[in-house]
Design a protein around this motif. Structure first.
Motif, PDB file in Angstrom:
ATOM      1  N   MET A  40       0.861  -1.165   0.053  1.00  0.00           N
ATOM      2  CA  MET A  40      -0.084   0.038   0.090  1.00  0.00           C
ATOM      3  C   MET A  40       1.030   1.237  -0.063  1.00  0.00           C
ATOM      4  SD  MET A  40      -2.975   1.039  -0.044  1.00  0.00           S
ATOM      5  CE  MET A  40      -4.245  -0.183   0.558  1.00  0.00           C
ATOM      6  N   GLY A  88      -7.491   6.638  12.398  1.00  0.00           N
ATOM      7  CA  GLY A  88      -7.549   5.171  12.365  1.00  0.00           C
ATOM      8  C   GLY A  88      -6.422   4.565  13.460  1.00  0.00           C
ATOM      9  N   PHE A 107     -15.437   0.318   9.190  1.00  0.00           N
ATOM     10  CA  PHE A 107     -14.188   0.545   8.235  1.00  0.00           C
ATOM     11  C   PHE A 107     -14.654   0.240   6.801  1.00  0.00           C
ATOM     12  CE2 PHE A 107     -10.338   0.422  10.854  1.00  0.00           C
ATOM     13  CZ  PHE A 107     -10.657   1.641  11.534  1.00  0.00           C
ATOM     14  N   ASN A 268     -18.062  -6.447   2.812  1.00  0.00           N
ATOM     15  CA  ASN A 268     -16.732  -6.588   2.403  1.00  0.00           C
ATOM     16  C   ASN A 268     -16.231  -6.748   0.818  1.00  0.00           C
ATOM     17  OD1 ASN A 268     -13.947  -6.660   3.444  1.00  0.00           O
ATOM     18  ND2 ASN A 268     -14.055  -9.080   3.096  1.00  0.00           N
ATOM     19  N   VAL A 294     -10.308  -8.096  -3.375  1.00  0.00           N
ATOM     20  CA  VAL A 294     -10.793  -7.949  -2.217  1.00  0.00           C
ATOM     21  C   VAL A 294     -12.439  -8.360  -2.494  1.00  0.00           C
ATOM     22  CG1 VAL A 294     -11.970  -6.367  -0.505  1.00  0.00           C
ATOM     23  CG2 VAL A 294      -9.752  -6.047  -1.328  1.00  0.00           C
TER      24      VAL A 294
ATOM     25  N   SER B  35     -10.197  -8.170   7.947  1.00  0.00           N
ATOM     26  CA  SER B  35      -9.982  -6.917   8.429  1.00  0.00           C
ATOM     27  C   SER B  35      -8.966  -6.455   7.553  1.00  0.00           C
ATOM     28  CB  SER B  35      -9.741  -6.573   9.982  1.00  0.00           C
ATOM     29  OG  SER B  35      -8.605  -7.356  10.307  1.00  0.00           O
ATOM     30  N   SER B  37      -8.360  -7.429   4.469  1.00  0.00           N
ATOM     31  CA  SER B  37      -8.825  -7.362   2.979  1.00  0.00           C
ATOM     32  C   SER B  37      -9.508  -6.045   2.841  1.00  0.00           C
ATOM     33  CB  SER B  37      -9.628  -8.229   2.213  1.00  0.00           C
ATOM     34  OG  SER B  37     -10.727  -8.511   3.179  1.00  0.00           O
ATOM     35  N   ASN B  38     -10.223  -5.565   4.167  1.00  0.00           N
ATOM     36  CA  ASN B  38     -10.822  -4.265   4.265  1.00  0.00           C
ATOM     37  C   ASN B  38      -9.619  -3.119   4.193  1.00  0.00           C
ATOM     38  OD1 ASN B  38     -12.193  -2.299   5.109  1.00  0.00           O
ATOM     39  ND2 ASN B  38     -13.105  -3.688   7.003  1.00  0.00           N
ATOM     40  N   ALA B  39      -8.490  -3.318   4.717  1.00  0.00           N
ATOM     41  CA  ALA B  39      -7.603  -2.493   4.807  1.00  0.00           C
ATOM     42  C   ALA B  39      -7.151  -2.350   3.219  1.00  0.00           C
ATOM     43  CB  ALA B  39      -6.349  -2.859   5.495  1.00  0.00           C
ATOM     44  N   ILE B  40      -6.899  -3.402   2.445  1.00  0.00           N
ATOM     45  CA  ILE B  40      -6.339  -3.587   1.150  1.00  0.00           C
ATOM     46  C   ILE B  40      -7.531  -2.749   0.347  1.00  0.00           C
ATOM     47  CG2 ILE B  40      -5.997  -4.953  -0.902  1.00  0.00           C
ATOM     48  CD1 ILE B  40      -5.145  -7.257   1.319  1.00  0.00           C
ATOM     49  N   SER B  41      -8.848  -2.824   0.739  1.00  0.00           N
ATOM     50  CA  SER B  41     -10.024  -2.220  -0.332  1.00  0.00           C
ATOM     51  C   SER B  41      -9.679  -0.597  -0.094  1.00  0.00           C
ATOM     52  CB  SER B  41     -11.344  -2.702   0.122  1.00  0.00           C
ATOM     53  OG  SER B  41     -11.655  -1.962   1.548  1.00  0.00           O
ATOM     54  N   GLY B  42      -8.950  -0.284   1.054  1.00  0.00           N
ATOM     55  CA  GLY B  42      -8.505   1.422   0.912  1.00  0.00           C
ATOM     56  C   GLY B  42      -7.591   1.661  -0.162  1.00  0.00           C
ATOM     57  N   ASN B  74      -9.630   3.853   6.561  1.00  0.00           N
ATOM     58  CA  ASN B  74      -9.553   2.625   6.101  1.00  0.00           C
ATOM     59  C   ASN B  74      -8.151   1.845   6.256  1.00  0.00           C
ATOM     60  OD1 ASN B  74     -11.574   1.034   3.473  1.00  0.00           O
ATOM     61  ND2 ASN B  74     -11.041   0.193   5.541  1.00  0.00           N
ATOM     62  N   VAL B  75      -7.440   2.479   5.325  1.00  0.00           N
ATOM     63  CA  VAL B  75      -6.110   1.688   5.364  1.00  0.00           C
ATOM     64  C   VAL B  75      -5.119   1.910   6.454  1.00  0.00           C
ATOM     65  CG1 VAL B  75      -3.695   2.131   4.374  1.00  0.00           C
ATOM     66  CG2 VAL B  75      -5.866   2.385   3.100  1.00  0.00           C
ATOM     67  N   VAL B  76      -5.109   2.838   7.280  1.00  0.00           N
ATOM     68  CA  VAL B  76      -4.344   2.746   8.416  1.00  0.00           C
ATOM     69  C   VAL B  76      -4.856   1.978   9.672  1.00  0.00           C
ATOM     70  CG1 VAL B  76      -3.495   4.315  10.430  1.00  0.00           C
ATOM     71  CG2 VAL B  76      -3.509   5.206   7.971  1.00  0.00           C
ATOM     72  N   GLY B  77      -6.195   2.242   9.891  1.00  0.00           N
ATOM     73  CA  GLY B  77      -6.990   1.586  11.066  1.00  0.00           C
ATOM     74  C   GLY B  77      -6.849   0.062  10.348  1.00  0.00           C
ATOM     75  N   GLY B  78      -7.242  -0.245   9.487  1.00  0.00           N
ATOM     76  CA  GLY B  78      -7.471  -1.784   8.946  1.00  0.00           C
ATOM     77  C   GLY B  78      -6.151  -2.490   8.981  1.00  0.00           C
ATOM     78  N   TYR B  79      -4.873  -1.962   8.690  1.00  0.00           N
ATOM     79  CA  TYR B  79      -3.657  -2.669   8.723  1.00  0.00           C
ATOM     80  C   TYR B  79      -3.191  -2.950  10.257  1.00  0.00           C
ATOM     81  CZ  TYR B  79      -2.524  -2.998   3.956  1.00  0.00           C
ATOM     82  OH  TYR B  79      -2.609  -3.388   2.454  1.00  0.00           O
TER      83      TYR B  79
END
Lengths: 512, 94
Positions: A40, A88, A107, A268, A294, B35, B37-42, B74-79
């Motif tokens: 990322m 976050g 999220f 999701n 995803v 969680s 893949s959730n971060a990845i969707s960010g 989404n990215v920060v929290g998810g990872y």
């Protein structure tokens, strides 16, 4: 510089795929998550390089167009990133493991909202350019009609040239990003509300619900067609956004609390597909690839959850399961009594047991009993018993919910078994300890064809030598179905708060 | 091959790859998978950054900045939360 961006993007793609692959094993999963996070970072860096490159190109190309790319846009980007970190980081640090489903739900919603906004922003860009072109045109009209036809660029063509494809196709993908993103956003908010108890977890049903939802879908499809055919109509886009919000609410409201694992998995998946659509709209290959990954992940989980309940996705989404209390056929008219046991008596049986299977359910999460359960498991092991945890795929409010709680309490993952691991040897189990689980141990699912649960795979604790059910009362579980397990010869109920009961058992072991 | 076609193929291949990869994840890890893949969707974050940099109106910039904010949470929290969870999965005796 362009080569650098390419390397960063390709590296990111590889990182995401490798990271997901490493997530498949408990030993490598944590590293996999890190690899994915680095991917990322690489993607964000590559994007920055691309943006700066485009800036430089504009600056050297033509002075007047450079003004259009406002220099402080990057400041806004930095601000947005900062907000992400500020919100976050504490959220991720402070959230309780029992509240994980809520966290994932909200999220998910954010991801959906972001995709919606990207779609809207892309449309806005073309629309602004179109308007300024129109203004130029209005100034020229009358003087020279030749120029008029030359400058007259339709909004669709602008959308196409900005999106790098056919204008109508790009508009359609923008519509999809907005629709899926919007549904994900409000659907996730409702799911969040249900999971955290702000909204009733009972399915909300009304007459003609499916008809109204069907009509809603048709209206949305109509609005989509209108947007693609006639993007100049400025009212269509806001209507599309509003309708997608309404659809998200309408889709999740009729689904009950126990079906949340399916809903979260599905949302999701949607958040990925929304990112995918945004990728098509903005000509961004990485978004397409990662969004699809995803999306696929959510689909796989949704399928696993549906199989674990022996119900079709359509049944989960539209039936309002658990809204009506149904009677188990065996219980009709019959007067049966459940045996109840004190923790003290239960201790003597457990003390003599050489094989124990613990079946955790949502009740364990509600009672926050996971640490006490782990302590009991330790005592049993110290006493020479073989202890395993049988985790049903839909136990809890999201896929794998129980596993995370038990891992939090330091239960080693080798001890976390799936139902197919424990069912074949159930006859040799001395004590099956059911903690806050109900429908997933209902023997009617196997033996009673008239039961609404019939066909659902269960943990077959009824075949164990002794079954102890820790429960507050004989009330039915989420499905609203009587559980004949409670009345079996080999079953004893230990009434009361699960955590208190287990702590009492641990106390017995310590003093005995 | 025209661009849309290429993109469509990429989409399909990525879908199949995703199905194959996720199928192998054991049930124990389903929550971290979600969680994660959730971060990845960010990933929408990078789309939002590009849109922000190209914005030509204050509305457009506002929309894109909000998108950056949402996606970044989404990215920060998810990872981070995925890491926190996975750190808890331990082997016996570890």
């Amino acid at each position: 510089m362009e080569a650098l961006a390419t390397i960063l993007f390709v590296g990111a793609g590889v990182g995401f795929i490798l990271g997901l692959r490493m997530l498949a094993h408990p030993e490598t999963a944590r590293k996999g998550n890190l690899v994915s996070a680095c991917a990322m970072g690489s993607a964000v860096l590559g994007t920055l390089v691309t943006i700066l490159e485009a800036r430089r190109g504009l600056a050297s190309d033509a002075v007047e167009t450079a003004a259009s790319a406002s220099p402080d846009a990057l400041l806004y980007v930095a601000g947005g990133l900062l907000v992400g970190a500020v919100v976050g980081i504490p959220a991720a640090r402070l959230v309780k493991m029992t509240s994980m489903p809520e966290m994932v739900a909200i999220f998910n919603g954010f991801g959906g909202a972001a995709s919606l906004l990207v779609g809207w922003g892309t449309f806005q860009r073309a629309s602004t350019a179109h308007q300024s072109a129109q203004r130029v045109l209005d100034g020229v009209t009358g003087d020279n009609s030749a120029i008029t036809t030359e400058v007259n660029v339709s909004l669709t063509a602008l959308l196409g040239s900005f999106g790098g494809g056919d204008g109508r196709f790009i508009t359609a993908t923008i519509f999809l990003a907005i629709l899926i993103g919007g549904v994900t956003f409000t659907g996730s908010l409702i799911a969040f509300g249900k999971l955290s108890g702000f909204i009733t977890t009972r399915p909300l049903l009304y007459r003609g619900q499916n008809l109204i939802n069907g009509l809603l879908l048709m209206v949305i499809a109509g609005a989509g067609v209108l947007l693609v055919m006639n993007p100049e109509e400025s009212w269509v886009l806001p209507v599309c956004i509003g309708l997608s919000f309404v659809l998200g609410v309408a889709a999740v409201v009729p689904i009950g609390g126990g079906d949340m694992p399916v809903v979260i998995s599905l949302l999701n998946s949607y958040s990925g597909l929304a990112a995918c659509a945004a990728g098509f709209a903005t000509d961004n290959t990485l978004l397409i690839i990662v969004g699809a990954l995803v999306g696929a992940s959510g689909i796989v989980l949704t399928r696993i959850m549906c199989l674990a309940m022996n119900r079709s996705l359509a049944n989960v989404l539209f039936s309002g399961f658990g809204s009506v209390t149904k009677q188990s056929s065996g219980a009709k008219g019959e007067h049966r009594e459940a045996r109840s046991l004190t923790p003290h008596d239960a201790y003597y049986v457990l003390e003599a047991a050489s094989s124990v299977v613990i079946v955790p359910g949502y009740g364990m999460a509600v009672a926050q009993a996971q640490h006490a359960v782990k302590e009991l498991a330790d005592q049993l092991e110290a006493n020479g018993a073989d202890v395993r945890f049988a985790v049903h795929p839909v136990a809890g409010r999201m896929p794998g919910h129980m596993n995370v709680l038990l891992a939090e309490a330091n239960v080693p993952y080798e001890q976390l078994a799936e139902i197919d691991d424990v069912n074949p040897s159930m006859e040799t189990v001395d004590v099956a300890l059911v903690i806050g689980a109900n429908d997933v141990v209902n023997p009617d699912a196997k033996g009673n064809e008239s039961s609404p649960l019939y066909g659902m795979p269960i943990v077959e604790v009824n075949r164990a030598r002794n079954v102890f059910v820790l429960k507050r009362s004989l009330r039915t579980g989420f499905a609203g179905v009587e559980n004949p397990l409670f009345y079996l010869e080999n079953t004893s109920m230990i009434f009361g708060d699960a955590k208190a009961t287990i702590e009492a058992l641990v106390g017995e072991f310590k003093s005995g | 091959m025209d661009k849309i076609q290429i993109s469509a193929f990429i989409f399909l291949l990525a879908m199949f790859l995703g199905l194959e990869l996720i199928r192998k994840v054991p049930a124990q890890l389903h929550t971290p998978l979600m969680s994660g893949s959730n971060a990845i969707s960010g990933i929408t974050l990078i789309g939002a950054m590009v849109v922000a940099s190209q914005a030509e109106s204050s509305l457009g910039l506002g929309l894109a900045s909000a998108a950056v904010g949402f996606a970044a949470v989404n990215v920060v929290g998810g990872y981070l939360v995925t890491d926190r969870m996975l750190a808890m999965f331990k082997k016996r005796g570890a």
